[in-house]
Design a protein around this motif. Sequence first.
Motif, PDB file in Angstrom:
ATOM      1  N   PRO A 152      -8.876  16.009   3.740  1.00  0.00           N
ATOM      2  CA  PRO A 152      -8.019  14.924   4.204  1.00  0.00           C
ATOM      3  C   PRO A 152      -6.579  15.101   3.708  1.00  0.00           C
ATOM      4  CG  PRO A 152      -9.430  14.153   2.412  1.00  0.00           C
ATOM      5  CD  PRO A 152      -9.829  15.564   2.705  1.00  0.00           C
ATOM      6  N   LYS A 153      -5.664  14.489   4.435  1.00  0.00           N
ATOM      7  CA  LYS A 153      -4.231  14.640   4.152  1.00  0.00           C
ATOM      8  C   LYS A 153      -3.747  13.750   3.013  1.00  0.00           C
ATOM      9  CE  LYS A 153      -2.700  11.223   7.541  1.00  0.00           C
ATOM     10  NZ  LYS A 153      -1.889  10.989   8.726  1.00  0.00           N
ATOM     11  N   TYR A 154      -4.604  12.841   2.540  1.00  0.00           N
ATOM     12  CA  TYR A 154      -4.196  11.856   1.536  1.00  0.00           C
ATOM     13  C   TYR A 154      -4.208  12.457   0.128  1.00  0.00           C
ATOM     14  CZ  TYR A 154      -4.862   8.760   5.435  1.00  0.00           C
ATOM     15  OH  TYR A 154      -4.772   8.178   6.660  1.00  0.00           O
ATOM     16  N   ILE A 155      -3.031  12.459  -0.499  1.00  0.00           N
ATOM     17  CA  ILE A 155      -2.877  12.952  -1.857  1.00  0.00           C
ATOM     18  C   ILE A 155      -3.105  11.808  -2.843  1.00  0.00           C
ATOM     19  CG2 ILE A 155      -1.284  14.068  -3.478  1.00  0.00           C
ATOM     20  CD1 ILE A 155      -2.131  15.707  -0.921  1.00  0.00           C
ATOM     21  N   HIS A 156      -2.529  10.658  -2.518  1.00  0.00           N
ATOM     22  CA  HIS A 156      -2.663   9.477  -3.387  1.00  0.00           C
ATOM     23  C   HIS A 156      -2.492   8.233  -2.516  1.00  0.00           C
ATOM     24  CE1 HIS A 156      -2.411   7.883  -7.601  1.00  0.00           C
ATOM     25  NE2 HIS A 156      -2.042   6.820  -6.921  1.00  0.00           N
TER      26      HIS A 156
ATOM     27  N   THR B   9       0.868  -1.160   0.000  1.00  0.00           N
ATOM     28  CA  THR B   9       0.000   0.000   0.000  1.00  0.00           C
ATOM     29  C   THR B   9       0.909   1.214   0.000  1.00  0.00           C
ATOM     30  OG1 THR B   9      -1.757  -1.148   1.193  1.00  0.00           O
ATOM     31  CG2 THR B   9      -1.784   1.260   1.280  1.00  0.00           C
ATOM     32  N   VAL B  10       0.843   2.019  -1.075  1.00  0.00           N
ATOM     33  CA  VAL B  10       1.669   3.212  -1.222  1.00  0.00           C
ATOM     34  C   VAL B  10       0.803   4.418  -0.889  1.00  0.00           C
ATOM     35  CG1 VAL B  10       3.089   4.593  -2.791  1.00  0.00           C
ATOM     36  CG2 VAL B  10       3.006   2.095  -3.053  1.00  0.00           C
ATOM     37  N   VAL B  11       1.246   5.204   0.093  1.00  0.00           N
ATOM     38  CA  VAL B  11       0.461   6.347   0.556  1.00  0.00           C
ATOM     39  C   VAL B  11       1.302   7.615   0.426  1.00  0.00           C
ATOM     40  CG1 VAL B  11      -0.775   7.354   2.520  1.00  0.00           C
ATOM     41  CG2 VAL B  11      -0.760   4.877   2.211  1.00  0.00           C
ATOM     42  N   TRP B  12       0.772   8.609  -0.280  1.00  0.00           N
ATOM     43  CA  TRP B  12       1.376   9.942  -0.345  1.00  0.00           C
ATOM     44  C   TRP B  12       0.464  10.890   0.416  1.00  0.00           C
ATOM     45  CZ3 TRP B  12       5.909  11.804  -2.355  1.00  0.00           C
ATOM     46  CH2 TRP B  12       6.673  10.922  -3.127  1.00  0.00           C
ATOM     47  N   THR B  13       1.050  11.640   1.352  1.00  0.00           N
ATOM     48  CA  THR B  13       0.268  12.579   2.161  1.00  0.00           C
ATOM     49  C   THR B  13       0.936  13.948   2.171  1.00  0.00           C
ATOM     50  OG1 THR B  13       1.436  12.074   4.222  1.00  0.00           O
ATOM     51  CG2 THR B  13      -0.518  10.751   3.732  1.00  0.00           C
ATOM     52  N   ARG B  14       0.165  14.927   2.620  1.00  0.00           N
ATOM     53  CA  ARG B  14       0.701  16.259   2.840  1.00  0.00           C
ATOM     54  C   ARG B  14       0.071  16.800   4.121  1.00  0.00           C
ATOM     55  NH1 ARG B  14      -0.509  20.977  -0.745  1.00  0.00           N
ATOM     56  NH2 ARG B  14       0.068  22.523   0.786  1.00  0.00           N
ATOM     57  N   PRO B  15       0.894  17.047   5.150  1.00  0.00           N
ATOM     58  CA  PRO B  15       0.353  17.526   6.423  1.00  0.00           C
ATOM     59  C   PRO B  15      -0.362  18.870   6.244  1.00  0.00           C
ATOM     60  CG  PRO B  15       2.701  16.995   6.606  1.00  0.00           C
ATOM     61  CD  PRO B  15       2.336  16.901   5.166  1.00  0.00           C
ATOM     62  N   GLY B  16      -1.349  19.081   7.082  1.00  0.00           N
ATOM     63  CA  GLY B  16      -2.078  20.352   7.056  1.00  0.00           C
ATOM     64  C   GLY B  16      -3.282  20.343   6.135  1.00  0.00           C
TER      65      GLY B  16
ATOM     66  N   HIS C 274      -2.536   4.158  -3.078  1.00  0.00           N
ATOM     67  CA  HIS C 274      -2.578   3.042  -4.029  1.00  0.00           C
ATOM     68  C   HIS C 274      -2.631   1.754  -3.219  1.00  0.00           C
ATOM     69  CE1 HIS C 274      -1.811   1.144  -7.939  1.00  0.00           C
ATOM     70  NE2 HIS C 274      -1.135   0.253  -7.241  1.00  0.00           N
ATOM     71  N   GLN C 275      -3.771   1.064  -3.305  1.00  0.00           N
ATOM     72  CA  GLN C 275      -3.966  -0.153  -2.511  1.00  0.00           C
ATOM     73  C   GLN C 275      -4.664  -1.195  -3.375  1.00  0.00           C
ATOM     74  OE1 GLN C 275      -6.605   0.385   0.840  1.00  0.00           O
ATOM     75  NE2 GLN C 275      -5.482  -1.126   2.019  1.00  0.00           N
ATOM     76  N   ASP C 276      -4.203  -2.415  -3.264  1.00  0.00           N
ATOM     77  CA  ASP C 276      -4.787  -3.525  -4.032  1.00  0.00           C
ATOM     78  C   ASP C 276      -4.845  -3.213  -5.529  1.00  0.00           C
ATOM     79  OD1 ASP C 276      -5.181  -4.975  -1.662  1.00  0.00           O
ATOM     80  OD2 ASP C 276      -7.133  -4.003  -1.329  1.00  0.00           O
ATOM     81  N   GLY C 277      -3.797  -2.562  -6.028  1.00  0.00           N
ATOM     82  CA  GLY C 277      -3.688  -2.307  -7.459  1.00  0.00           C
ATOM     83  C   GLY C 277      -4.481  -1.134  -7.998  1.00  0.00           C
ATOM     84  N   ARG C 278      -5.059  -0.301  -7.104  1.00  0.00           N
ATOM     85  CA  ARG C 278      -5.821   0.841  -7.619  1.00  0.00           C
ATOM     86  C   ARG C 278      -5.784   2.034  -6.679  1.00  0.00           C
ATOM     87  NH1 ARG C 278      -9.539  -1.060  -4.367  1.00  0.00           N
ATOM     88  NH2 ARG C 278     -11.706  -1.197  -4.462  1.00  0.00           N
ATOM     89  N   LEU C 279      -6.112   3.204  -7.230  1.00  0.00           N
ATOM     90  CA  LEU C 279      -6.174   4.444  -6.459  1.00  0.00           C
ATOM     91  C   LEU C 279      -7.450   4.446  -5.627  1.00  0.00           C
ATOM     92  CD1 LEU C 279      -5.368   7.416  -5.804  1.00  0.00           C
ATOM     93  CD2 LEU C 279      -6.518   8.073  -7.913  1.00  0.00           C
ATOM     94  N   MET C 280      -7.311   4.817  -4.361  1.00  0.00           N
ATOM     95  CA  MET C 280      -8.465   4.893  -3.461  1.00  0.00           C
ATOM     96  C   MET C 280      -9.021   6.325  -3.518  1.00  0.00           C
ATOM     97  SD  MET C 280      -8.326   1.795  -2.507  1.00  0.00           S
ATOM     98  CE  MET C 280      -9.552   1.682  -1.250  1.00  0.00           C
ATOM     99  N   HIS C 281      -9.924   6.592  -4.489  1.00  0.00           N
ATOM    100  CA  HIS C 281     -10.457   7.937  -4.721  1.00  0.00           C
ATOM    101  C   HIS C 281     -11.224   8.499  -3.528  1.00  0.00           C
ATOM    102  CE1 HIS C 281      -9.445   8.433  -8.940  1.00  0.00           C
ATOM    103  NE2 HIS C 281      -9.801   7.161  -9.142  1.00  0.00           N
ATOM    104  N   ARG C 282     -11.932   7.653  -2.811  1.00  0.00           N
ATOM    105  CA  ARG C 282     -12.840   8.146  -1.764  1.00  0.00           C
ATOM    106  C   ARG C 282     -12.126   8.816  -0.602  1.00  0.00           C
ATOM    107  NH1 ARG C 282     -11.999   4.086   1.532  1.00  0.00           N
ATOM    108  NH2 ARG C 282     -12.214   1.932   0.958  1.00  0.00           N
ATOM    109  N   ILE C 283     -10.829   8.524  -0.380  1.00  0.00           N
ATOM    110  CA  ILE C 283     -10.118   9.170   0.726  1.00  0.00           C
ATOM    111  C   ILE C 283      -9.118  10.225   0.239  1.00  0.00           C
ATOM    112  CG2 ILE C 283     -10.414   7.235   2.309  1.00  0.00           C
ATOM    113  CD1 ILE C 283      -7.512   6.434   1.735  1.00  0.00           C
ATOM    114  N   GLN C 284      -9.071  10.430  -1.074  1.00  0.00           N
ATOM    115  CA  GLN C 284      -8.128  11.387  -1.663  1.00  0.00           C
ATOM    116  C   GLN C 284      -8.627  12.817  -1.435  1.00  0.00           C
ATOM    117  OE1 GLN C 284      -7.853  11.358  -5.989  1.00  0.00           O
ATOM    118  NE2 GLN C 284      -5.682  11.872  -5.885  1.00  0.00           N
TER     119      GLN C 284
END
Length: 193
Positions: free
Chosen positions: A71-75, A61-68, A77-87
């Motif tokens: 939600p903090k989630y920029i991207h 699971t690759v997670v890119w975030t930005r504090p502040g 990638h889990q189970d082979g796809r982008l998780m749009h709902r938390i982006q």
Amino acid sequence: MNPFSLMTCIITILLFLVCSLVCVAEQSELICSHQPIVALAGDDIILPCYLDPPISASSETVVWTRPGLDPKYIHVHQDGRLMHRIQNPSYFLRTRLFVDELQNGNVSMKIFRVKISDAGKYFCFLEPMLKKVSIQLTVGVVSTPIIEVVSNNSRSVVLQCESKGWYPEPEVVWLDGEGKPPLCWTYRDSQRS
């Protein structure tokens, strides 16, 4: 060979393979650039991040975030796809990973059409490996300078150069037709005076 011995042999081999993979993952380091990534507003940029030595991150699971941000989630990638709902909505349809390169340990993220508001520190996190690194993005803007002759008497010519919204602030240098500084001139920065 009896079935019990065969089963013991298979379990031993599987344990060895699992331990080998875990050991390699623990030895691999997640690396991002120590230098800030500099871009102009509107550019497409890549925040480089990879595993060294390279091991596959395809099942991670690759997670890119930005504090502040909320939600903090920029991207994610889990189970082979982008998780749009938390982006974060401001990054919707503007990020992607190089999915074909995950097998080589490349977890870099591309941001399309960079905005001034995208500037800041980003974190890349590989969840199962518990590896986390950061990278800085600096976003600049430019505008076209306007040069006008505001006074032209017989003794001097006054040129005015005006430009707004630059980041980072540029250094202004006046040169004559031969690329040399004018012999006689006065400089005044109206923003600083």
